[in-house]
Design an enzyme around this catalytic site. Structure first.
Site, mmCIF file in Angstrom:
data_model
loop_
_atom_site.group_PDB
_atom_site.id
_atom_site.type_symbol
_atom_site.label_atom_id
_atom_site.label_comp_id
_atom_site.label_asym_id
_atom_site.label_seq_id
_atom_site.Cartn_x
_atom_site.Cartn_y
_atom_site.Cartn_z
ATOM 1 N N LYS A 8 1.001 -1.188 0.054
ATOM 2 C CA LYS A 8 0.140 -0.150 0.061
ATOM 3 C C LYS A 8 0.915 1.231 0.054
ATOM 4 C CE LYS A 8 -2.627 1.513 3.764
ATOM 5 N NZ LYS A 8 -3.611 1.666 4.635
HETATM 6 C C1 R5P Z 1 -2.937 4.351 8.220
HETATM 7 O O1 R5P Z 1 -2.022 4.208 8.686
HETATM 8 C C2 R5P Z 1 -3.983 3.369 8.064
HETATM 9 O O2 R5P Z 1 -3.344 2.027 7.862
HETATM 10 C C3 R5P Z 1 -4.938 3.573 7.106
HETATM 11 O O3 R5P Z 1 -5.528 2.117 6.847
HETATM 12 C C4 R5P Z 1 -4.691 4.184 5.750
HETATM 13 O O4 R5P Z 1 -3.920 5.238 5.960
HETATM 14 C C5 R5P Z 1 -5.886 4.152 4.656
HETATM 15 O O5 R5P Z 1 -6.474 5.223 5.359
HETATM 16 P P1 R5P Z 1 -6.793 6.629 4.741
HETATM 17 O O6 R5P Z 1 -7.415 6.492 3.308
HETATM 18 O O7 R5P Z 1 -7.798 7.341 5.419
HETATM 19 O O8 R5P Z 1 -5.674 7.222 4.446
#
Ligand code: R5P
Length: 293
Positions: A203
């Site tokens: 990710k």
């Molecule tokens: C952050 O470390 C978390 O793992 C979230 O899952 C990730 O950032 C995704 O969430 P968002 O779309 O709110 O950034």
């Protein structure tokens, strides 16, 4: 005694038809073991090879983030629209209905809060517990260039080793420190390192020249949504990422902080799985939002 009387005794071995060998088309994953592929199939749609992950794990270091104060009220109604839920084991056990059968990506690293040095994480979930809750993957934060870079990479490689023993994919989450430049050069470095060291998918954040990030990473990349944007901007970002080789989104705040989270996640699905252009997806969002009242 077995009842053999009248038993049908004609066999068809289909001698002129070779056995089918299905290719597992998810990027870079064809040589994985069956259990690993089966779990990834709980995350990535078999038709599109893409996923809409609903990320609600923010509380593990941020506490009750806006929109996540009550997971049962705000998130559970969205579960039917997500390919996968990304959460902590605490939220899973306390608030996620066990009748939920789609993929679960379990947050498996943690330690410091937003008040401390964020890169000082450790493994926070034993592989046995991930198996116990039927997780489809475990997620670990990796802080390339951060103060505890090596420790976080070591968290990942230990989870990869444990995951390989049991057929559990590891999602590496590339965390970008506040003082780092969030650009394609950094993302190429971080995503490639994670893939080389064995994670099943990565990710990262969407940046300019994103196609060079996806091209140089041998496993699927999903993008985080990041801070809340206007809906059209978030849909445009998702569209651009998909068109430039991303295999999906792991989106949190841009869904659960939206005025109409159910409408937003449905619009995101169209962008991810059906290549819907962002303006069209935004119109769909507005229509669904207005219909819901
Ligand atoms: C952050 O470390 C978390 O793992 C979230 O899952 C990730 O950032 C995704 O969430 P968002 O779309 O709110 O950034």
């Amino acid at each position: 005694m077995a009842d053999t009387e009248g038993m049908k005794d004609s066999h068809n071995y289909h001698l002129d038809t070779p056995q089918e060998n299905e290719v597992f088309t998810l990027k870079g994953c064809n040589s994985l073991d069956w259990g690993m592929k089966n779990r990834l199939s709980n995350i990535f749609d078999a038709q599109s090879d893409r996923t809409v992950m609903l990320a609600v794990d923010h509380g593990y270091f941020m506490g009750p983030t806006t929109g996540l104060e009550r997971i049962d009220i705000r998130i559970n109604p969205l579960l039917g629209y997500a390919d996968t839920l990304m959460c902590t084991r605490g939220v899973l056990r306390s608030m996620t209905p066990p009748s939920y059968t789609r993929g679960i990506v379990l947050r498996a690293s943690g330690g410091p809060s937003i008040l401390k040095e964020m890169s000082n994480e450790h493994i926070a979930v034993n592989m046995e517990d991930a198996l116990r809750v039927n997780a489809s993957a475990v997620a670990v934060q990796v802080f390339i260039g951060g103060e505890y870079e090596t420790q976080s990479v070591n968290n990942m490689t230990r989870l990869v080793d444990a995951g390989n023993r049991y057929g559990m994919p590891v999602l590496s989450v590339t965390a970008v420190g506040r003082d780092m430049v969030r650009d394609a050069k950094y993302m190429r470095l971080a995503t490639r390192m994670c893939a080389e060291l064995g994670c099943a998918y990565v990710k990262t954040y969407y940046v300019d020249d994103f196609e060079t990030v996806t091209a140089s990473c041998p496993v699927p990349i999903v993008i985080a949504g990041g801070k809340k944007l206007p809906e059209l901007d978030a849909l445009t970002m998702a569209h651009n990422a998909i068109q430039q080789g991303a295999s999906g989104v792991d989106m949190g705040r841009n869904i659960f902080q939206s005025d109409a989270p159910a409408a937003m996640i449905q619009a995101v699905r169209k962008v991810v799985h059906e290549d819907m252009p962002p303006k069209e997806a935004f119109e769909l969002y507005e229509t669904l939002k207005n219909a819901a009242g």
